[in-house]
Design a protein around this motif. Structure first.
Motif, PDB file in Angstrom:
ATOM      1  N   VAL A  24       4.438  -4.628   4.659  1.00  0.00           N
ATOM      2  CA  VAL A  24       3.048  -4.095   4.111  1.00  0.00           C
ATOM      3  C   VAL A  24       2.098  -3.781   5.223  1.00  0.00           C
ATOM      4  O   VAL A  24       1.362  -2.759   5.117  1.00  0.00           O
ATOM      5  CB  VAL A  24       2.472  -5.336   3.295  1.00  0.00           C
ATOM      6  CG1 VAL A  24       1.196  -5.283   3.038  1.00  0.00           C
ATOM      7  CG2 VAL A  24       3.460  -5.418   2.162  1.00  0.00           C
ATOM      8  N   SER A  27       2.763  -0.363   6.103  1.00  0.00           N
ATOM      9  CA  SER A  27       2.298   0.571   5.102  1.00  0.00           C
ATOM     10  C   SER A  27       1.038   0.858   5.124  1.00  0.00           C
ATOM     11  O   SER A  27       0.232   2.012   5.090  1.00  0.00           O
ATOM     12  CB  SER A  27       2.628   0.272   3.722  1.00  0.00           C
ATOM     13  OG  SER A  27       4.033  -0.091   3.565  1.00  0.00           O
ATOM     14  N   ARG A  52      -2.057  -2.453  -4.893  1.00  0.00           N
ATOM     15  CA  ARG A  52      -1.621  -1.364  -4.346  1.00  0.00           C
ATOM     16  C   ARG A  52      -0.324  -1.529  -3.661  1.00  0.00           C
ATOM     17  O   ARG A  52       0.587  -0.704  -3.919  1.00  0.00           O
ATOM     18  CB  ARG A  52      -2.826  -0.785  -3.367  1.00  0.00           C
ATOM     19  CG  ARG A  52      -2.332   0.532  -2.613  1.00  0.00           C
ATOM     20  CD  ARG A  52      -3.429   0.925  -1.626  1.00  0.00           C
ATOM     21  NE  ARG A  52      -2.765   2.146  -1.184  1.00  0.00           N
ATOM     22  CZ  ARG A  52      -3.146   3.526  -1.354  1.00  0.00           C
ATOM     23  NH1 ARG A  52      -3.660   3.495  -2.390  1.00  0.00           N
ATOM     24  NH2 ARG A  52      -2.665   4.429  -0.841  1.00  0.00           N
ATOM     25  N   TYR A  53      -0.202  -2.550  -3.023  1.00  0.00           N
ATOM     26  CA  TYR A  53       1.170  -2.870  -2.314  1.00  0.00           C
ATOM     27  C   TYR A  53       1.865  -4.070  -3.023  1.00  0.00           C
ATOM     28  O   TYR A  53       3.016  -4.359  -2.347  1.00  0.00           O
ATOM     29  CB  TYR A  53       0.716  -3.449  -0.844  1.00  0.00           C
ATOM     30  CG  TYR A  53      -0.134  -2.249  -0.149  1.00  0.00           C
ATOM     31  CD1 TYR A  53       0.564  -1.037   0.383  1.00  0.00           C
ATOM     32  CD2 TYR A  53      -1.199  -2.473   0.268  1.00  0.00           C
ATOM     33  CE1 TYR A  53      -0.076  -0.182   1.106  1.00  0.00           C
ATOM     34  CE2 TYR A  53      -1.993  -1.428   0.825  1.00  0.00           C
ATOM     35  CZ  TYR A  53      -1.468  -0.323   1.224  1.00  0.00           C
ATOM     36  OH  TYR A  53      -2.069   0.648   1.946  1.00  0.00           O
TER      37      TYR A  53
END
Length: 251
Positions: A24, A27, A52-53
């Motif tokens: 994460v 990302s 979102r993640y």
């Protein structure tokens, strides 16, 4: 080692969590580098980032702490988390360089590293010719021999190449250069790997590296500086080739 389940958290979840958090963090950083979250903008709220993640608030908070420590973001009470200006990013950090990946060309970081090397390495080599001890020269030569032994293995060659150049900085016995050797080693590795990977043969580079060793042995500061400058000219040439190849490899 046995992992004890507690508070409803399974052993598998405990073992996987570090990897999830690491992915994460990468990302979010990648989205910042891609201008999904441009400098000066506010990141989405924690809740929105969770969605979102696909992770928990705890993972998001841990990731943001890591990104803040690297100068990418800054959290402010009652304001949120904003993306810092690029000048504040710790671009010499090993993880940061890994996250940047192929975008290192877009951000012109390889050329920046080469510019910094041109300003530092020739003078450091000249000082090393005056000050290096027998053991320091032996360590530099051992790194050169490892470069020779690496043959077609770019990873091994680059690792030895980094050891050579950081060894010269240390051999200068200038405290600032000695500190810089550890600070810039990650950026140096990325820069050298790019230029080393761009060419099929490295005989010319090996020859000039060996010539520098001889200059150190002979205590010839002028020759040492000249060898260092030749190395950087070769690196610039190979880096130009590498930068032409990067866009194709980044697709």
């Amino acid at each position: 080692m046995e992992v004890i389940e507690r508070e409803g958290v399974s052993a598998d979840a405990v073992q996987k969590r570090p990897r999830v958090q690491k992915n994460v963090t990468r990302s979010i950083a990648s989205d910042i580098f891609a201008d999904v979250f441009p400098p000066g903008s506010l990141l989405p709220t924690e809740s929105e980032l969770c969605i979102r993640y696909s992770v928990s608030r705890t993972v998001i908070r841990e990731s943001l702490k890591i990104l803040e420590s690297k100068g990418l973001v800054r959290g402010r009470s009652r304001v949120g988390t904003s993306v810092c200006d690029k000048q504040e990013w710790n671009i010499l950090d090993q993880q940061m360089l890994e996250w940047i990946g192929p975008r290192i060309v877009e951000m012109d970081l390889l050329q920046c590293v080469l510019d910094a090397r041109r300003a530092i390495e020739p003078f450091a080599a000249e000082l090393a010719a005056q000050r290096a001890g027998v053991q320091e020269i032996a360590a530099i030569e051992a790194a050169w021999q490892a470069m020779c032994d690496a043959e077609g293995d770019v990873e091994k060659f680059t690792k030895a190449d980094v050891a050579f150049h950081t060894g010269v900085l240390k051999a200068s016995r200038n405290q600032v250069f000695m500190q810089l050797s550890s600070i810039i080693s990650a950026a140096l590795e990325f820069s050298l790997h790019a230029s080393n990977e761009a060419v099929d043969t490295r005989g010319e580079a090996l020859d000039v590296h060996h010539a520098l060793i001889e200059a150190l042995r002979m205590r010839d500061g002028k020759a040492a500086r000249h060898c260092s400058q030749r190395m950087l000219d070769i690196a610039a040439r190979d880096l130009a080739i590498a930068m032409q190849k990067y866009p194709a490899s980044a697709v």
